[in-house]
Design a protein around this motif. Structure first.
Motif, mmCIF file in Angstrom:
data_model
loop_
_atom_site.group_PDB
_atom_site.id
_atom_site.type_symbol
_atom_site.label_atom_id
_atom_site.label_comp_id
_atom_site.label_asym_id
_atom_site.label_seq_id
_atom_site.Cartn_x
_atom_site.Cartn_y
_atom_site.Cartn_z
ATOM 1 N N TYR A 9 0.830 -1.208 0.000
ATOM 2 C CA TYR A 9 0.000 0.000 0.000
ATOM 3 C C TYR A 9 0.864 1.258 0.000
ATOM 4 C CZ TYR A 9 -3.323 -3.542 1.457
ATOM 5 O OH TYR A 9 -4.086 -4.679 1.525
ATOM 6 N N GLU A 27 -3.493 3.814 -1.922
ATOM 7 C CA GLU A 27 -3.662 2.966 -3.096
ATOM 8 C C GLU A 27 -3.135 1.582 -2.761
ATOM 9 O OE1 GLU A 27 -5.021 2.539 -7.052
ATOM 10 O OE2 GLU A 27 -4.967 4.389 -5.862
ATOM 11 N N GLU A 30 -5.857 -3.447 -5.285
ATOM 12 C CA GLU A 30 -7.207 -3.474 -5.838
ATOM 13 C C GLU A 30 -7.803 -2.084 -6.019
ATOM 14 O OE1 GLU A 30 -9.420 -5.999 -3.294
ATOM 15 O OE2 GLU A 30 -8.206 -7.774 -3.718
ATOM 16 N N GLY A 31 -6.967 -1.044 -5.913
ATOM 17 C CA GLY A 31 -7.470 0.307 -6.126
ATOM 18 C C GLY A 31 -7.394 1.174 -4.885
ATOM 19 N N PRO A 32 -8.133 2.301 -4.885
ATOM 20 C CA PRO A 32 -8.075 3.247 -3.766
ATOM 21 C C PRO A 32 -8.584 2.635 -2.461
ATOM 22 C CG PRO A 32 -9.069 4.261 -5.708
ATOM 23 C CD PRO A 32 -8.978 2.793 -5.989
ATOM 24 N N VAL A 33 -7.951 3.030 -1.365
ATOM 25 C CA VAL A 33 -8.328 2.569 -0.036
ATOM 26 C C VAL A 33 -8.163 3.729 0.938
ATOM 27 C CG1 VAL A 33 -7.735 0.132 -0.382
ATOM 28 C CG2 VAL A 33 -5.976 1.735 0.403
ATOM 29 N N ARG A 71 -9.884 -4.291 5.066
ATOM 30 C CA ARG A 71 -9.277 -5.166 4.062
ATOM 31 C C ARG A 71 -7.999 -5.835 4.556
ATOM 32 N NH1 ARG A 71 -9.640 -2.184 -1.841
ATOM 33 N NH2 ARG A 71 -11.846 -1.570 -1.765
ATOM 34 N N ASP A 85 -12.051 -0.005 3.312
ATOM 35 C CA ASP A 85 -12.751 0.460 2.110
ATOM 36 C C ASP A 85 -12.811 1.985 2.116
ATOM 37 O OD1 ASP A 85 -13.233 -2.151 1.392
ATOM 38 O OD2 ASP A 85 -15.251 -2.198 2.263
ATOM 39 N N ARG A 88 -16.803 7.276 -0.407
ATOM 40 C CA ARG A 88 -16.798 8.616 -0.990
ATOM 41 C C ARG A 88 -18.054 9.358 -0.534
ATOM 42 N NH1 ARG A 88 -12.712 8.879 -4.582
ATOM 43 N NH2 ARG A 88 -11.867 6.910 -5.375
#
Length: 414
Positions: A9, A27, A30-33, A71, A85, A88
Motif C-alpha cells: 500500500y 492505493e 485493488e485500487g483506492p483505499v 481489508r 474500504d 466517498r
C-alpha cells in the motif's frame, strides 16, 4: 507526500487526524483505499500489537453493506495500520454541523442502517464500543433512501478495543466519548453489545434534536447524568418513536433492544414519519460550564475542550488538525460521586424545559435569585434600623435613651 505502508500500500494524502492516528487516502493492489495509520506509541507496544493481530480475523470477517470493511492489517516496523474500504462521501457529524438537525425520516433511516451493521458485528462477537456520528459514514455515491438519506456505514471497529487494553488502562479508568457512554461503562462494568445500542440511541436523539440527551459541561458531570438522570422528551415526534428511544436508553442493559430488533422497529416507523420537517426544539447551552458551586473538578486529567470537527475517511473532506478526541480517558466515578458526593449534591431528574446547570438560562436564574436575596436583606436591614431608631427615642419625655456601649458589640454585616 507519499509513503509506503507495508509492501502493498501507498499513502498519498492526509484526509484527517484523530486521537488514534491519521487517516490517509491510499492505493493498494485493488485500487483506492482508506488507511488509518495508528499512533507511534500504539505501534510500539508489542503486547498491544499482538492483541490487535488476534482480532484480525474477526475484523476482516465483518462483511456487511453497512460496515466499512477492513481489508488488511499492516504491521511493519513502526507502522500499525488498518486498511479499509474508501467511502466517498461525508460523515454524520459533518452533516449535523451543516444542517443542525435532520428530518426524522432521514435520521431514522441512517440509524436503521447502522443498527443493521451492528447486528452483523454482534452476531460475530464484535462490540464496537465507540458508536457516534464521527464514526458513521454516508456514502454519497449510494442510492438515496427514505428522507433522501444516503446509505450509512459504521467504521472504526476495533480501534476502541485496541486502545483499551490492560497495559494501557486500569480497571479504574474509562475509555470512550463521554456523551455516548452507557451507564454500565460509567459504573465500571465490562462493555457488552448493549452499550452499542445505548450509544446508537443517543446518536438518534442527537440527529433529531441537534444535541445529545446528557451532554454539556464537564465530562465528569456528563458521566453522572448517564447514571442518574432521565432523558428529556423531544416534542413533535410520534409516541412510538419516542418510546423506542427511551427503551434503548434504559439504564439497565437487559431492557434495551437488540440491534436487529432496533433496525426492524425503526423501518416499521418510517411511513409514520415520512415528510416530517426537522424538529423545532430549544438547544441547551452545551458549551456552558457546570455550576461551580455544585460541581468540583475530580477529573483533572480530562480535557474540557468544546466539541470539534469530525475525522472523515473520504477524499476531498476538509482537513481538521484539531479534531474532537475519539477516546477520552476518565476515572471511574465512585458510588458516592454518582450519588452526589464530591461532584455535588444528588440531583433529581431535570424536568422538561428546566435550564441545565451551567447554561445561560441557569446562570441568569442564579443572578436573579442572588439579586432577590440581596434586595430582601437590604429591606430587612432598613426596617431593622428604622425600628431601632424609633425604640431609641423616649416618646414620653422627648429625651433620647442613654447611649449604648458599643466597644464590645459585634459589627453588623449586611
Amino acid at each position: 507526500m507519499a509513503r509506503n505502508i507495508g509492501s502493498r500500500y501507498t499513502a498519498h494524502q492526509i484526509l484527517g487526524r484523530g486521537s488514534a492516528g491519521t487517516v490517509w487516502l491510499g492505493e493498494g493492489p485493488e485500487g483506492p483505499v482508506a488507511i488509518k495509520l495508528l499512533r507511534e506509541d500504539l505501534a510500539a507496544d508489542q503486547e498491544l500489537v499482538g492483541r490487535f493481530v488476534q482480532e484480525r480475523t474477526a475484523l476482516l470477517g465483518l462483511d456487511h453493506p453497512h460496515v466499512v470493511g477492513v481489508r488488511d492489517l499492516v504491521v511493519d516496523g513502526n507502522d500499525l495500520a488498518l486498511v479499509m474500504d474508501l467511502i466517498r462521501g461525508t460523515d454524520a457529524r459533518t452533516r449535523l454541523d451543516r444542517e443542525r438537525r435532520l428530518a426524522p425520516e432521514a435520521a431514522v433511516a441512517i440509524v436503521a442502517d447502522v443498527a443493521d451493521g451492528l447486528a452483523a458485528a454482534h452476531a460475530a462477537g464484535v462490540v464496537h464500543r465507540d458508536v457516534k456520528p464521527e464514526n458513521i459514514l454516508l456514502d454519497m455515491q449510494g442510492p438515496l433512501g427514505p428522507g433522501g438519506a444516503h446509505p450509512a456505514l459504521l467504521t472504526d471497529f476495533g480501534v476502541a478495543k485496541l486502545i483499551d487494553t490492560p497495559r494501557r488502562t486500569k480497571a479504574t479508568r474509562i475509555i470512550g466519548t463521554p456523551d455516548y457512554l452507557a451507564p454500565e461503562i460509567v459504573e465500571g462494568l465490562p462493555p457488552r453489545a448493549a452499550v452499542d445500542i445505548y450509544a446508537l440511541a443517543t446518536v438518534l436523539y442527537e440527529l433529531l434534536a441537534g444535541f445529545t440527551p446528557f451532554g454539556g459541561g464537564h465530562p465528569g458531570a456528563v458521566l453522572r447524568r448517564h447514571v442518574t438522570e432521565t432523558v428529556v422528551p423531544l416534542p413533535g415526534i410520534p409516541d412510538e418513536l419516542w418510546q423506542l428511544i427511551v427503551q434503548c436508553l434504559a439504564k439497565a442493559p437487559a431492557s434495551r433492544l437488540r440491534a436487529s430488533e432496533l433496525s426492524a422497529r425503526l423501518r416499521e416507523l418510517l411511513p409514520l414519519i415520512a415528510g416530517m420537517p426537522p424538529l423545532d426544539v430549544d438547544e441547551p447551552d452545551a458549551e456552558g460550564a457546570e455550576d461551580e458551586e455544585a460541581y468540583e473538578d475530580p477529573y483533572p486529567t480530562v480535557p474540557t475542550t468544546p466539541r470539534r470537527g469530525a475525522v472523515p475517511l473520504v477524499p476531498g473532506a476538509p482537513h481538521d488538525s484539531a479534531n474532537r478526541d475519539t477516546h477520552t480517558s476518565m476515572r471511574v466515578p465512585g458510588p458516592d460521586e454518582l450519588a452526589g458526593g464530591p461532584l455535588g449534591t444528588a440531583r433529581a431528574p431535570r424536568p422538561a424545559g428546566a435550564p441545565r446547570p451551567g447554561s445561560a438560562r441557569h446562570r441568569a436564574d442564579q443572578v436573579r435569585k442572588r439579586r432577590l436575596i440581596l434586595t430582601t436583606a437590604a429591606v430587612a436591614l432598613a426596617a431593622a434600623v428604622g425600628v431601632g431608631g424609633w425604640l431609641a427615642l423616649d416618646s414620653d419625655s422627648g429625651k433620647q435613651s442613654p447611649p449604648q456601649d458599643t466597644k464590645n458589640s459585634a459589627p453588623v454585616v449586611p
